[in-house]
Design an enzyme around this catalytic site. Structure first.
Site, PDB file in Angstrom:
ATOM      1  N   TYR A 135       0.820  -1.207   0.000  1.00 28.77           N
ATOM      2  CA  TYR A 135       0.000   0.000   0.000  1.00 28.77           C
ATOM      3  C   TYR A 135       0.854   1.258   0.000  1.00 28.77           C
ATOM      4  O   TYR A 135       2.071   1.214   0.223  1.00 28.77           O
ATOM      5  CB  TYR A 135      -0.973   0.007   1.189  1.00 28.77           C
ATOM      6  CG  TYR A 135      -0.376   0.415   2.525  1.00 28.77           C
ATOM      7  CD1 TYR A 135       0.414  -0.455   3.273  1.00 28.77           C
ATOM      8  CD2 TYR A 135      -0.586   1.690   3.047  1.00 28.77           C
ATOM      9  CE1 TYR A 135       0.950  -0.073   4.491  1.00 28.77           C
ATOM     10  CE2 TYR A 135      -0.052   2.081   4.270  1.00 28.77           C
ATOM     11  CZ  TYR A 135       0.719   1.196   4.987  1.00 28.77           C
ATOM     12  OH  TYR A 135       1.259   1.580   6.185  1.00 28.77           O
ATOM     13  N   LYS A 139       6.333  -1.798   2.075  1.00 26.38           N
ATOM     14  CA  LYS A 139       5.129  -1.221   2.707  1.00 26.38           C
ATOM     15  C   LYS A 139       3.948  -2.179   2.515  1.00 26.38           C
ATOM     16  O   LYS A 139       3.119  -1.994   1.624  1.00 26.38           O
ATOM     17  CB  LYS A 139       4.855   0.169   2.105  1.00 26.38           C
ATOM     18  CG  LYS A 139       4.006   1.062   2.996  1.00 26.38           C
ATOM     19  CD  LYS A 139       4.159   2.506   2.584  1.00 26.38           C
ATOM     20  CE  LYS A 139       3.191   3.456   3.256  1.00 26.38           C
ATOM     21  NZ  LYS A 139       3.168   3.440   4.695  1.00 26.38           N
TER      22      LYS A 139
HETATM   23  N1  PDD Z   1       2.592   5.399   7.062  1.00 24.33           N
HETATM   24  N2  PDD Z   1       7.148   4.308   9.001  1.00 24.33           N
HETATM   25  C1  PDD Z   1       6.002   3.594   8.969  1.00 24.33           C
HETATM   26  C2  PDD Z   1       5.941   2.289   9.672  1.00 24.33           C
HETATM   27  C3  PDD Z   1       4.883   4.107   8.286  1.00 24.33           C
HETATM   28  O1  PDD Z   1       3.742   3.394   8.257  1.00 24.33           O
HETATM   29  C4  PDD Z   1       4.971   5.384   7.661  1.00 24.33           C
HETATM   30  C5  PDD Z   1       3.812   5.985   6.903  1.00 24.33           C
HETATM   31  C6  PDD Z   1       6.178   6.074   7.739  1.00 24.33           C
HETATM   32  C7  PDD Z   1       6.364   7.433   7.107  1.00 24.33           C
HETATM   33  O2  PDD Z   1       6.378   7.353   5.713  1.00 24.33           O
HETATM   34  P1  PDD Z   1       5.945   8.577   4.786  1.00 24.33           P
HETATM   35  O3  PDD Z   1       6.709   9.759   5.231  1.00 24.33           O
HETATM   36  O4  PDD Z   1       6.308   8.130   3.429  1.00 24.33           O
HETATM   37  O5  PDD Z   1       4.445   8.760   4.974  1.00 24.33           O
HETATM   38  C8  PDD Z   1       7.248   5.514   8.395  1.00 24.33           C
HETATM   39  C9  PDD Z   1       1.414   5.809   6.323  1.00 24.33           C
HETATM   40  C10 PDD Z   1       1.157   7.271   6.375  1.00 24.33           C
HETATM   41  C11 PDD Z   1       0.233   4.986   6.764  1.00 24.33           C
HETATM   42  O6  PDD Z   1       0.447   3.868   7.232  1.00 24.33           O
HETATM   43  O7  PDD Z   1      -0.894   5.427   6.608  1.00 24.33           O
END
Ligand code: PDD
Length: 284
Positions: A33, A146
């Protein structure tokens, strides 16, 4: 304005969108995702999110989806919803098949998305900072991909809320500070910032990358290195970064006050710079 879903090429109201119960994302967590936000209707860091999505897919040997196809679908969904500040959730699963641990490489993806207005964090969280707990990192060994396997993240977040705090920070069995439940972690000591290197133990956050770029531009030194909980507790400032979080100061961790117990000047400056960059609407 409508909250919409995209389901394999069709846009519809969210409540009408259904996936089959034998989707491998549902049964095996075999799904990747992204979450991308807009500012003033324009995507921030779209290409970087798509790069990461493609990487997640290739690391799991999913057949690729053409970048143009992905982009057109995302842009159309955003356009139809018409929110000035939209959060687009994109999920691609390996496909649908009778339950079996092994899989057929030729399964057709399930490509789904939702779009909703971004719920801004409470003003107080930004102005006063948040409280966090640390928690042992029990996630699998490929947190750089992710995937929707977010049970450990979800339980950690709930544990923090149940403890009267706002979020949790994962720590390895050797005391290394990894990342938040949906964010990356930075600490500031003097004028020096530190954040975890890009390994298989953390997600390569897009916001983390932008913050490192901003720091470079304004002459702040970021040491990309492992650090432990002692460094975390003794930092002058701690902040989380993420697409929804943006930059969020943490002022208390496991009961220890951080720095002066309120958001520090570097966190505040970086938040301002990040917002300016997001609102400028420049391509990544
Ligand atoms: N999550 N680390 C984890 C475990 C995350 O799930 C996320 C982001 C990040 C930060 O990534 P970014 O800056 O690319 O949003 C770091 C998204 C927002 C979510 O799970 O909805």
């Amino acid at each position: 304005m409508p909250d919409l879903a995209y389901l394999n090429g069709e846009i519809m109201p969210i409540e009408k969108a259904m996936v089959p119960i034998e989707d491998r994302g549902y049964q095996f967590g075999d799904s990747v995702y992204e979450y991308i936000a807009t500012y003033d209707g324009r995507f921030f860091m779209l290409e970087a999110h798509l790069d990461r999505l493609e990487r997640s897919m290739s690391e799991l040997n999913y057949a690729p989806i053409a970048r143009d196809e992905l982009k057109t679908a995302i842009e159309e969904l955003n356009h139809q919803a018409g929110y000035p500040r939209a959060g687009i959730y994109i999920q691609i699963s390996r496909g649908v098949a009778p339950r079996n641990h092994a899989f057929d490489a030729k399964l057709a993806h399930q490509f789904v998305m939702t779009v909703r207005a971004v719920h801004e964090l409470p003003k107080e969280a930004r102005s006063k900072g948040i409280n966090a707990i640390t928690i042992p990192d029990m996630r699998w060994g490929r947190c750089d991909i992710k995937t929707v396997q977010l049970l450990a993240n979800s339980l950690a977040k709930q544990k923090a809320l149940d403890a009267g705090c706002d979020d949790a920070i994962f720590v390895s069995q050797h005391g290394i500070v990894r990342e938040g439940t949906s964010s990356n972690v930075f600490i500031v000591s003097g004028k020096q910032l530190m954040t975890h290197p890009l390994t298989e133990n953390i997600l390569a956050g897009i916001t983390r990358m932008v913050i490192i770029q901003i720091c470079k531009k304004i002459g702040l030194d970021v040491n990309i290195t492992l650090f432990n909980t002692e460094a975390l507790y003794n930092a002058d400032e701690v902040f989380l970064t993420g697409t929804v979080t943006e930059i969020l100061p943490v002022v208390r961790i496991d009961g220890n006050g951080i720095g002066k117990g309120k958001p520090g000047s570097i966190s505040r400056k970086l938040f301002k710079r990040l917002r300016e960059r997001a609102l400028a609407g420049e391509p990544d």
